[in-house]
Design a protein around this motif. Structure first.
Motif, PDB file in Angstrom:
ATOM      1  N   GLY A  38    -106.170 -32.484 -32.685  1.00  0.00           N
ATOM      2  CA  GLY A  38    -107.024 -31.710 -33.564  1.00  0.00           C
ATOM      3  C   GLY A  38    -107.175 -32.295 -34.953  1.00  0.00           C
ATOM      4  N   GLY A  39    -106.451 -33.373 -35.240  1.00  0.00           N
ATOM      5  CA  GLY A  39    -106.545 -34.025 -36.541  1.00  0.00           C
ATOM      6  C   GLY A  39    -107.266 -35.352 -36.443  1.00  0.00           C
ATOM      7  N   TYR A  40    -107.465 -35.986 -37.573  1.00  0.00           N
ATOM      8  CA  TYR A  40    -108.107 -37.299 -37.568  1.00  0.00           C
ATOM      9  C   TYR A  40    -107.582 -38.147 -38.711  1.00  0.00           C
ATOM     10  CZ  TYR A  40    -111.180 -35.376 -41.259  1.00  0.00           C
ATOM     11  OH  TYR A  40    -111.666 -34.798 -42.416  1.00  0.00           O
ATOM     12  N   LEU A  41    -107.729 -39.466 -38.549  1.00  0.00           N
ATOM     13  CA  LEU A  41    -107.363 -40.442 -39.564  1.00  0.00           C
ATOM     14  C   LEU A  41    -108.628 -41.095 -40.107  1.00  0.00           C
ATOM     15  CD1 LEU A  41    -104.410 -42.178 -37.695  1.00  0.00           C
ATOM     16  CD2 LEU A  41    -104.192 -40.879 -39.820  1.00  0.00           C
ATOM     17  N   VAL A  42    -108.656 -41.381 -41.404  1.00  0.00           N
ATOM     18  CA  VAL A  42    -109.767 -42.130 -41.978  1.00  0.00           C
ATOM     19  C   VAL A  42    -109.652 -43.573 -41.501  1.00  0.00           C
ATOM     20  CG1 VAL A  42    -110.921 -42.850 -44.091  1.00  0.00           C
ATOM     21  CG2 VAL A  42    -109.806 -40.611 -43.975  1.00  0.00           C
ATOM     22  N   GLY A  43    -110.715 -44.083 -40.908  1.00  0.00           N
ATOM     23  CA  GLY A  43    -110.667 -45.416 -40.320  1.00  0.00           C
ATOM     24  C   GLY A  43    -110.784 -46.527 -41.350  1.00  0.00           C
ATOM     25  N   PRO A  44    -110.185 -47.697 -41.086  1.00  0.00           N
ATOM     26  CA  PRO A  44    -110.289 -48.833 -42.003  1.00  0.00           C
ATOM     27  C   PRO A  44    -111.739 -49.289 -42.128  1.00  0.00           C
ATOM     28  CG  PRO A  44    -109.354 -49.514 -39.891  1.00  0.00           C
ATOM     29  CD  PRO A  44    -109.412 -48.022 -39.873  1.00  0.00           C
ATOM     30  N   GLY A  45    -112.132 -49.621 -43.347  1.00  0.00           N
ATOM     31  CA  GLY A  45    -113.521 -49.960 -43.623  1.00  0.00           C
ATOM     32  C   GLY A  45    -114.278 -48.800 -44.236  1.00  0.00           C
ATOM     33  N   SER A  46    -113.687 -47.592 -44.185  1.00  0.00           N
ATOM     34  CA  SER A  46    -114.318 -46.429 -44.806  1.00  0.00           C
ATOM     35  C   SER A  46    -114.232 -46.545 -46.327  1.00  0.00           C
ATOM     36  CB  SER A  46    -113.617 -45.135 -44.363  1.00  0.00           C
ATOM     37  OG  SER A  46    -113.761 -44.924 -42.980  1.00  0.00           O
ATOM     38  N   VAL A  47    -115.261 -46.021 -46.990  1.00  0.00           N
ATOM     39  CA  VAL A  47    -115.289 -45.991 -48.455  1.00  0.00           C
ATOM     40  C   VAL A  47    -115.344 -44.532 -48.881  1.00  0.00           C
ATOM     41  CG1 VAL A  47    -116.537 -46.655 -50.534  1.00  0.00           C
ATOM     42  CG2 VAL A  47    -116.464 -48.211 -48.575  1.00  0.00           C
TER      43      VAL A  47
END
Length: 308
Positions: free
Chosen positions: A188-197
């Motif tokens: 139910g959670g998420y991580l901010v992916g690399p490359g995100s600004v």
């Protein structure tokens, strides 16, 4: 001007498609790190429990997909997106995110990864009061090794460790339950992916970890992430913390966030904060508070009341 606005969104889509190609379900995120698409049920008289069954986008992590056409459609609906989130707990990887906030001896949050961006595996003296040292102390105490794995550096100087879980174990989300500054992203959670600004800066993969696959979560750590079920309480007894929930429900405009924070602090101080968190979120949303704001307020209460 148009090119400047669209460039982060184009890059976010490229990174998101690359992640989806590796079997990681993704959603578009705004510069605030929140899902870029608003709920199609906003403004409804009652809170919706739809998780996407309506067929419309805007259900947060429930929209996450690995289908390239689906990813493109989500980003087309949110051209302002500057990043992407990776849903945790979903097959095939069943990702578990260990979110390490970095603090320093003066108590301030770091503003960058620091010189050489040290690995979480590097020795950290016990005197350094940050979450990396706390994780290593947990590893020594419970006799497990933090594996080499994908590590994402955050704009604030923290880092996300990517681990994988077994199919028969559901890891819940938690904030500072393992130790102060260690948050867990599970089902139910998420991580901010690399490359995100984001508004605070860019997320990037730590040197030397981009080519790694997410490592299996050590069994000893997995046991810490999945606390045993609480014993069943007789129905004749009122649920623990029901008075705090009523306190939040009675909030008027201008009091909602303050009452929620006070109630969450009391719940965590008495040891049932995690058990009451969803009920407090539901109560806050019913008073008109935004769900993401409510969860952020409860997470702040958890950090404030966490023991040494």
């Amino acid at each position: 001007m148009a090119t400047t606005v669209r460039r982060p969104a184009n890059l976010a889509l490229i990174h998101a498609l690359s992640a989806a190609e590796r079997g990681l379900p993704v959603i578009p995120l705004s510069s605030t790190k929140l899902p870029a698409l608003r709920s199609p049920h906003r403004g409804a008289p009652e809170r919706s429990h739809c998780h996407g069954e309506c067929g419309l986008p805007g259900h947060g992590v429930h929209d996450a997909t690995t289908d390239p056409a689906g990813v493109r459609a989500l980003f087309a609906a949110a051209p302002w997106a500057t990043g992407y989130g990776i849903a945790c707990g979903r097959p095939p990887h069943r990702l578990i995110g260990i979110d390490l906030d970095i603090t320093h001896e003066d108590g301030a949050t770091g503003t960058g990864p620091g010189p050489a961006s040290p690995s979480v595996l590097d020795p950290v003296p016990d005197s350094v009061p940050d979450s990396v040292a706390a994780l290593q102390r947990l590893a020594r105490r419970h006799q497990f090794t933090v594996p080499e794995t994908v590590t994402v550096l955050t704009p604030s100087g923290g880092r996300h460790l990517w681990l994988t879980g077994p199919p028969d174990v559901v890891v819940p989300n938690s904030a500072s339950r393992l130790a102060p500054g260690i948050d867990v992203r599970g089902a139910g959670g998420y991580l901010v992916g690399p490359g995100s600004v984001t508004a605070r800066g860019a997320y990037r993969t730590a040197p030397g970890t981009a080519g790694l696959a997410p490592a299996p979560c050590p069994p000893e750590l997995l046991r810490l992430l999945t606390p045993p079920a609480r014993p069943h309480r007789p129905q004749s007894q009122p649920p623990q913390g029901s008075g705090l929930v009523r306190f939040v429900l009675a909030a008027r405009e201008g009091q909602r966030n303050t009452r929620l924070f006070w109630a969450a602090c009391r719940a965590y101080e008495h040891g049932f904060g995690e058990a009451l968190a969803e009920a407090l979120v539901d109560a806050a949303v019913r008073t008109g508070l935004d769900e993401h704001e409510a969860r952020a307020t409860i997470a702040s209460a958890a950090r404030l009341t966490a023991g040494p």
